[in-house]
Design a protein around this motif. Structure first.
Motif, mmCIF file in Angstrom:
data_model
loop_
_atom_site.group_PDB
_atom_site.id
_atom_site.type_symbol
_atom_site.label_atom_id
_atom_site.label_comp_id
_atom_site.label_asym_id
_atom_site.label_seq_id
_atom_site.Cartn_x
_atom_site.Cartn_y
_atom_site.Cartn_z
ATOM 1 N N LEU A 107 -75.111 38.765 77.761
ATOM 2 C CA LEU A 107 -75.897 39.593 78.677
ATOM 3 C C LEU A 107 -75.306 39.579 80.092
ATOM 4 C CD1 LEU A 107 -79.554 38.837 77.555
ATOM 5 C CD2 LEU A 107 -78.300 40.985 77.328
ATOM 6 N N SER A 108 -74.798 38.432 80.520
ATOM 7 C CA SER A 108 -74.212 38.390 81.860
ATOM 8 C C SER A 108 -72.921 39.210 81.916
ATOM 9 C CB SER A 108 -73.952 36.949 82.300
ATOM 10 O OG SER A 108 -72.946 36.365 81.505
ATOM 11 N N PHE A 109 -72.106 39.211 80.851
ATOM 12 C CA PHE A 109 -70.918 40.062 80.805
ATOM 13 C C PHE A 109 -71.316 41.535 80.819
ATOM 14 C CE2 PHE A 109 -68.236 36.603 78.631
ATOM 15 C CZ PHE A 109 -67.689 36.203 79.841
ATOM 16 N N TYR A 110 -72.348 41.886 80.062
ATOM 17 C CA TYR A 110 -72.814 43.273 80.039
ATOM 18 C C TYR A 110 -73.301 43.685 81.428
ATOM 19 C CZ TYR A 110 -75.096 47.512 78.386
ATOM 20 O OH TYR A 110 -75.465 48.822 78.191
ATOM 21 N N TYR A 111 -74.037 42.801 82.064
ATOM 22 C CA TYR A 111 -74.577 43.081 83.402
ATOM 23 C C TYR A 111 -73.441 43.315 84.399
ATOM 24 C CZ TYR A 111 -77.489 42.401 87.578
ATOM 25 O OH TYR A 111 -78.140 42.563 88.777
ATOM 26 N N ASP A 112 -72.392 42.491 84.334
ATOM 27 C CA ASP A 112 -71.260 42.627 85.255
ATOM 28 C C ASP A 112 -70.459 43.899 84.990
ATOM 29 O OD1 ASP A 112 -71.920 40.264 86.495
ATOM 30 O OD2 ASP A 112 -70.507 39.056 85.304
ATOM 31 N N ASP A 113 -70.317 44.291 83.735
ATOM 32 C CA ASP A 113 -69.489 45.449 83.372
ATOM 33 C C ASP A 113 -70.203 46.790 83.523
ATOM 34 O OD1 ASP A 113 -67.422 43.760 82.815
ATOM 35 O OD2 ASP A 113 -67.725 43.769 80.631
ATOM 36 N N ASN A 114 -71.536 46.807 83.585
ATOM 37 C CA ASN A 114 -72.287 48.066 83.571
ATOM 38 C C ASN A 114 -73.129 48.265 84.822
ATOM 39 O OD1 ASN A 114 -71.645 49.233 80.886
ATOM 40 N ND2 ASN A 114 -72.392 47.228 80.231
ATOM 41 N N LEU A 115 -72.509 48.137 85.950
ATOM 42 C CA LEU A 115 -73.128 48.439 87.244
ATOM 43 C C LEU A 115 -74.467 47.738 87.445
ATOM 44 C CD1 LEU A 115 -72.347 52.250 87.185
ATOM 45 C CD2 LEU A 115 -71.041 50.470 88.344
ATOM 46 N N SER A 116 -74.470 46.459 87.217
ATOM 47 C CA SER A 116 -75.647 45.607 87.446
ATOM 48 C C SER A 116 -76.887 46.085 86.694
ATOM 49 C CB SER A 116 -75.942 45.495 88.938
ATOM 50 O OG SER A 116 -74.838 44.931 89.621
ATOM 51 N N SER A 117 -76.726 46.407 85.428
ATOM 52 C CA SER A 117 -77.886 46.758 84.605
ATOM 53 C C SER A 117 -77.745 46.107 83.230
ATOM 54 C CB SER A 117 -78.005 48.279 84.453
ATOM 55 O OG SER A 117 -76.928 48.772 83.681
ATOM 56 N N TYR A 118 -78.880 45.781 82.659
ATOM 57 C CA TYR A 118 -78.911 45.187 81.329
ATOM 58 C C TYR A 118 -78.960 46.290 80.276
ATOM 59 C CZ TYR A 118 -79.646 40.619 83.421
ATOM 60 O OH TYR A 118 -79.489 39.467 84.131
ATOM 61 N N PRO A 119 -78.749 45.961 79.002
ATOM 62 C CA PRO A 119 -78.806 46.989 77.957
ATOM 63 C C PRO A 119 -80.182 47.651 77.934
ATOM 64 C CG PRO A 119 -77.969 44.922 77.065
ATOM 65 C CD PRO A 119 -78.406 44.653 78.462
ATOM 66 N N PRO A 120 -80.227 48.937 77.590
ATOM 67 C CA PRO A 120 -81.517 49.632 77.564
ATOM 68 C C PRO A 120 -82.418 49.087 76.466
ATOM 69 C CG PRO A 120 -79.797 51.026 76.670
ATOM 70 C CD PRO A 120 -79.130 49.811 77.211
ATOM 71 N N VAL A 121 -83.700 49.140 76.710
ATOM 72 C CA VAL A 121 -84.691 48.638 75.761
ATOM 73 C C VAL A 121 -85.277 49.815 75.002
ATOM 74 C CG1 VAL A 121 -86.899 47.441 75.558
ATOM 75 C CG2 VAL A 121 -85.223 46.676 77.229
ATOM 76 N N ASN A 122 -85.361 49.691 73.697
ATOM 77 C CA ASN A 122 -85.979 50.706 72.851
ATOM 78 C C ASN A 122 -87.341 50.177 72.421
ATOM 79 O OD1 ASN A 122 -86.704 52.615 71.003
ATOM 80 N ND2 ASN A 122 -84.931 52.317 69.654
ATOM 81 N N PRO A 123 -88.439 50.734 72.932
ATOM 82 C CA PRO A 123 -89.766 50.197 72.612
ATOM 83 C C PRO A 123 -90.133 50.364 71.142
ATOM 84 C CG PRO A 123 -89.954 52.108 74.032
ATOM 85 C CD PRO A 123 -88.498 51.825 73.855
ATOM 86 N N GLU A 124 -89.453 51.252 70.420
ATOM 87 C CA GLU A 124 -89.784 51.477 69.014
ATOM 88 C C GLU A 124 -89.022 50.532 68.067
ATOM 89 O OE1 GLU A 124 -88.830 55.536 68.623
ATOM 90 O OE2 GLU A 124 -90.349 56.143 70.072
ATOM 91 N N ALA A 125 -88.077 49.769 68.602
ATOM 92 C CA ALA A 125 -87.294 48.862 67.774
ATOM 93 C C ALA A 125 -88.168 47.690 67.319
ATOM 94 C CB ALA A 125 -86.098 48.339 68.543
ATOM 95 N N GLN A 126 -87.981 47.307 66.075
ATOM 96 C CA GLN A 126 -88.765 46.201 65.515
ATOM 97 C C GLN A 126 -88.054 44.882 65.794
ATOM 98 O OE1 GLN A 126 -91.713 46.531 63.939
ATOM 99 N NE2 GLN A 126 -91.629 48.715 64.453
#
Length: 115
Positions: free
Chosen positions: A88-107
């Motif tokens: 998650l920290s690598f994703y945050y650093d590589d994607n303009l200070s944002s975490y992966p999007p959350v899908n509220p319908e995902a189980q």
């Protein structure tokens, strides 16, 4: 092959038996018992006691291994959580200070799709 007459064969056997008896008589005088009087085997009670002791030791080992198994499981879970934090920290650093999007319908998985 050596072929002996019956008379010679019985003399040989008597001489062999006589020498064995004298050998064991000498050993008895020296304090060593003959194989018949030495108790060449174990009694049933002795064998059962040994089996019971081995069973007790095996159960103690299995109980101690159970605790080690729990500690290993916990250590693996902690290592997995550290891997998620790192990803998650690598994703945050590589994607303009944002975490992966959350899908509220995902189980499960907190709304993130896990593949």
């Amino acid at each position: 092959m050596l072929s002996l007459k019956r008379n010679q064969n019985s003399k040989f056997q008597r001489g062999l038996i006589s020498s064995c008896r004298s050998f064991w008589a000498q050993k008895n005088r020296e304090g060593l018992a003959s194989p018949q009087s030495a108790g060449a085997g174990f009694t049933l009670i002795e064998l059962l006691v040994v089996i019971a002791i081995i069973g007790l030791l095996a159960s103690v080992v299995l109980i101690s291994l159970n605790g080690a198994r729990k500690k290993a499981r916990d250590a693996k879970r902690i290592a997995d959580m550290k891997q998620i934090v790192t990803a998650l920290s690598f994703y945050y650093d590589d994607n303009l200070s944002s975490y992966p999007p959350v899908n509220p319908e995902a189980q499960g998985a907190g709304g993130w799709e896990v593949s």
